[in-house]
Every structure is written in C-alpha cells, then in structure tokens.
Design a protein around this motif. Sequence first.
Motif, PDB file in Angstrom:
ATOM      1  N   ALA A  40       0.831  -1.207   0.000  1.00  0.00           N
ATOM      2  CA  ALA A  40       0.000   0.000   0.000  1.00  0.00           C
ATOM      3  C   ALA A  40       0.865   1.256   0.000  1.00  0.00           C
ATOM      4  O   ALA A  40       0.517   2.261  -0.627  1.00  0.00           O
ATOM      5  N   ALA A  41       2.016   1.207   0.689  1.00  0.00           N
ATOM      6  CA  ALA A  41       2.885   2.380   0.795  1.00  0.00           C
ATOM      7  C   ALA A  41       3.512   2.762  -0.534  1.00  0.00           C
ATOM      8  O   ALA A  41       3.878   3.930  -0.741  1.00  0.00           O
ATOM      9  N   ILE A  42       3.632   1.800  -1.454  1.00  0.00           N
ATOM     10  CA  ILE A  42       4.196   2.134  -2.774  1.00  0.00           C
ATOM     11  C   ILE A  42       3.101   2.290  -3.834  1.00  0.00           C
ATOM     12  O   ILE A  42       3.386   2.394  -5.016  1.00  0.00           O
ATOM     13  N   GLY A  43       1.833   2.278  -3.397  1.00  0.00           N
ATOM     14  CA  GLY A  43       0.737   2.573  -4.297  1.00  0.00           C
ATOM     15  C   GLY A  43       0.181   1.403  -5.069  1.00  0.00           C
ATOM     16  O   GLY A  43      -0.515   1.593  -6.065  1.00  0.00           O
ATOM     17  N   VAL A  44       0.448   0.169  -4.623  1.00  0.00           N
ATOM     18  CA  VAL A  44      -0.110  -1.012  -5.303  1.00  0.00           C
ATOM     19  C   VAL A  44      -0.765  -1.924  -4.254  1.00  0.00           C
ATOM     20  O   VAL A  44      -0.248  -3.004  -3.958  1.00  0.00           O
ATOM     21  N   PRO A 183       0.491   5.974   9.669  1.00  0.00           N
ATOM     22  CA  PRO A 183       1.430   6.877   8.984  1.00  0.00           C
ATOM     23  C   PRO A 183       0.708   7.750   7.966  1.00  0.00           C
ATOM     24  O   PRO A 183      -0.191   7.288   7.263  1.00  0.00           O
ATOM     25  N   ALA A 184       1.102   9.010   7.875  1.00  0.00           N
ATOM     26  CA  ALA A 184       0.406   9.964   7.021  1.00  0.00           C
ATOM     27  C   ALA A 184       1.233  10.411   5.823  1.00  0.00           C
ATOM     28  O   ALA A 184       0.739  11.153   4.981  1.00  0.00           O
ATOM     29  N   ASP A 185       2.497   9.971   5.729  1.00  0.00           N
ATOM     30  CA  ASP A 185       3.363  10.418   4.638  1.00  0.00           C
ATOM     31  C   ASP A 185       4.242   9.257   4.204  1.00  0.00           C
ATOM     32  O   ASP A 185       5.000   8.693   4.999  1.00  0.00           O
ATOM     33  N   SER A 186       4.132   8.875   2.942  1.00  0.00           N
ATOM     34  CA  SER A 186       4.902   7.740   2.420  1.00  0.00           C
ATOM     35  C   SER A 186       6.189   8.166   1.726  1.00  0.00           C
ATOM     36  O   SER A 186       6.826   7.353   1.049  1.00  0.00           O
ATOM     37  N   LEU A 187       6.603   9.426   1.871  1.00  0.00           N
ATOM     38  CA  LEU A 187       7.782   9.936   1.161  1.00  0.00           C
ATOM     39  C   LEU A 187       9.046   9.109   1.413  1.00  0.00           C
ATOM     40  O   LEU A 187       9.802   8.839   0.472  1.00  0.00           O
ATOM     41  N   PRO A 188       9.313   8.646   2.662  1.00  0.00           N
ATOM     42  CA  PRO A 188      10.565   7.898   2.878  1.00  0.00           C
ATOM     43  C   PRO A 188      10.533   6.464   2.363  1.00  0.00           C
ATOM     44  O   PRO A 188      11.531   5.755   2.505  1.00  0.00           O
ATOM     45  N   GLY A 193      12.211   2.199   2.869  1.00  0.00           N
ATOM     46  CA  GLY A 193      11.226   1.136   3.005  1.00  0.00           C
ATOM     47  C   GLY A 193      10.144   1.496   4.015  1.00  0.00           C
ATOM     48  O   GLY A 193      10.018   2.632   4.475  1.00  0.00           O
ATOM     49  N   LEU A 194       9.366   0.492   4.396  1.00  0.00           N
ATOM     50  CA  LEU A 194       8.250   0.704   5.317  1.00  0.00           C
ATOM     51  C   LEU A 194       8.729   1.227   6.658  1.00  0.00           C
ATOM     52  O   LEU A 194       8.054   2.041   7.303  1.00  0.00           O
ATOM     53  N   SER A 195       9.899   0.799   7.084  1.00  0.00           N
ATOM     54  CA  SER A 195      10.419   1.275   8.374  1.00  0.00           C
ATOM     55  C   SER A 195      10.652   2.774   8.361  1.00  0.00           C
ATOM     56  O   SER A 195      10.467   3.453   9.374  1.00  0.00           O
ATOM     57  N   GLY A 196      11.058   3.332   7.209  1.00  0.00           N
ATOM     58  CA  GLY A 196      11.243   4.763   7.110  1.00  0.00           C
ATOM     59  C   GLY A 196       9.942   5.529   7.189  1.00  0.00           C
ATOM     60  O   GLY A 196       9.877   6.620   7.768  1.00  0.00           O
ATOM     61  N   VAL A 197       8.880   4.957   6.612  1.00  0.00           N
ATOM     62  CA  VAL A 197       7.565   5.596   6.669  1.00  0.00           C
ATOM     63  C   VAL A 197       7.083   5.698   8.106  1.00  0.00           C
ATOM     64  O   VAL A 197       6.576   6.731   8.550  1.00  0.00           O
ATOM     65  N   VAL A 198       7.235   4.605   8.849  1.00  0.00           N
ATOM     66  CA  VAL A 198       6.763   4.582  10.226  1.00  0.00           C
ATOM     67  C   VAL A 198       7.682   5.387  11.136  1.00  0.00           C
ATOM     68  O   VAL A 198       7.225   6.017  12.100  1.00  0.00           O
ATOM     69  N   PRO A 257       3.380  10.616  -2.084  1.00  0.00           N
ATOM     70  CA  PRO A 257       4.215  11.340  -1.118  1.00  0.00           C
ATOM     71  C   PRO A 257       3.530  12.617  -0.652  1.00  0.00           C
ATOM     72  O   PRO A 257       2.878  13.314  -1.421  1.00  0.00           O
ATOM     73  N   GLY A 258       3.672  12.893   0.625  1.00  0.00           N
ATOM     74  CA  GLY A 258       3.035  14.065   1.194  1.00  0.00           C
ATOM     75  C   GLY A 258       2.043  13.677   2.271  1.00  0.00           C
ATOM     76  O   GLY A 258       1.418  12.616   2.206  1.00  0.00           O
TER      77      GLY A 258
END
Length: 301
Positions: A40-44, A183-188, A193-198, A257-258
């Motif tokens: 989901a974090a990468i849009g698929v 998480p509200a921003d998937s930029l990282p 990876g997912l750990s950066g988002v969280v 992202p954003g």
Amino acid sequence: MSKLSLPPGSALRSAFFAAIFAPVALILMGMSLADLQARAAIGVPLASVEGMIGMAFSAIILGMISINCERHSIGMFVAAAWALIIGFLQTFGYLRIHFLVAANLSADDMSAAQRWNLYPVCVAAILLGSGVALALTHRARAKNPETEELMPFERHQSERIAVAVASLPLGIGALALLIRCAPADSLPMAARGLSGVVAQTPLQPILSAAVAEVLGLIALASRWSMIGPQLIAWSYIIPGFLLIPLGTTLTGVVVNPGHSLGTQVLMAASTIAAYGMILAASTLGIYWARRYATNCSSSND
C-alpha cells in the motif's frame, strides 16, 4: 452429576489444538499484514496476492480454534498468549518467512508494520475478550444444566439489541483512532522502506492501547449478542480488505508522497481488515458453545 459435565479431555483438546495451530495463524497474519502495508505504501495495494490469501487463511484457522472451544474456553486463552509472544517477536524482527509474502521485508519493516498500531496488544485483546466471553457462556450453562434449550430471543431481546447497538459507536471510535495513528506520509518509502515511513510518524501508544481496549470489549460483548461484534467485524473486513484496495486501484487514488488523511486511511486499511477478520473468527465459538450445550442436554435426556 450435571448433564453438562465436561469430558475429561475437552480442556486438553482445546488447549492442544490452539497451542499447535494458533502460532501458524498468527505468524501468517503478521507477515501478511506487513506485506500488505508495504504494498500500500508504494501505491499497489492489490499487488500482494500472497498477503491477501495469507490473511484469509489465518482467519480460517483462528475460526477453527474458536469453534473447537465449544466445550472449554482455554483454547482462546492459549491463542491470546501466543498472540503476545509471536507479536512481540515479530515486532523485534523475528519470525520472518519470506516465501509467504510478495515483498522483501527486512526486520525493520516487519517491526514497523506492527509497532505503530500496537498490533500484538490489539490481537491479544480481541482473543482475550473472546475467551472471556466463551468462559462466561460455559459458566452460565453450567449453572443451569437442566436447561434443554437456548434462551428464546424474546426473553433477552432488549439486552441483546442494547449490546449490539452499543457495539456500533465503539467500533466506529476504534476505527477513527486507528486511522489517526496510521502513517500519514509515504515519502521515505523509496529510500528506507516501510520502516522509514513509520519512523517519521509520531507513535501514539495511548490511542493504540485505547483501540485494543475497545476491540477487546467488543469481542467480550459477543457473550450477550453476536450481532454487534460480527457487524463491526464485517464492516472492517469488507472495506479494508476489498473496497478500499480495489477502489484505489481502479481510480488511481493511491498513496502519494506528502502528508494526507487519504494516506492514513490507505495505510490503515490492511490493519483494519486484519482486526475485523480476527474479531469475526474468534467470536464464532460463542454460537458453537451454545449449540453444544443444547445438543448435550438433549442427548442426555
């Protein structure tokens, strides 16, 4: 001797079944949840067939554990204990089985998927609430062993309706809190990876603990009414597992992202679906416990 005296091996059978199969279900659910969050974090969100099948299969196993508690509730308590053990191990990056999922999840990714929502605590709370509900059901039947039928719906209609209605705002409140924690921003995502988002999302353990408490209470409410918990469960499953991923894929409104509320909803969707599946599966045993008590009374006449 009471007509509903338990066979000597009923508690052992329930505990043994849960001890063997609960770890399988919980490991699979945790891996699938992390996989779906990463996709989901990468849009698929629909890219992980393995994750979606894994969640469904895990729910089936948990449902079998619950049904197997028709004579004794200890199996659900064993499953709740396993939920804490396995959940915390996965939170620290252990118990990763890569061939079960589509994404290449690192230990940090696995930890991140379960840390922001206190996943182990929420799952354990649901299973514990279901276990207490089963124990209360068995206890009520043991106090009235001569009763040959389940109580007619009309005798407790107002009570059951009240419990079902009260479950609805609780379920909606838990849903809102869970989305608020997501998480509200998937930029990282691309770089870390997912750990950066969280990692760049402030953790809110108080809100997550409130979600666990509410879901546990909803599971406990199945002792008096299965309508409310099942309604809440399926209102989580259908949007989180099907409508949101399918709708975003068809419309192209995926995670971007954003910082946005839409990103929080999409990131929380798989967790919402997982909690719904666990709630629906774990409360099935109440119905079978009532049926067993009725059949047992009839056969002993």
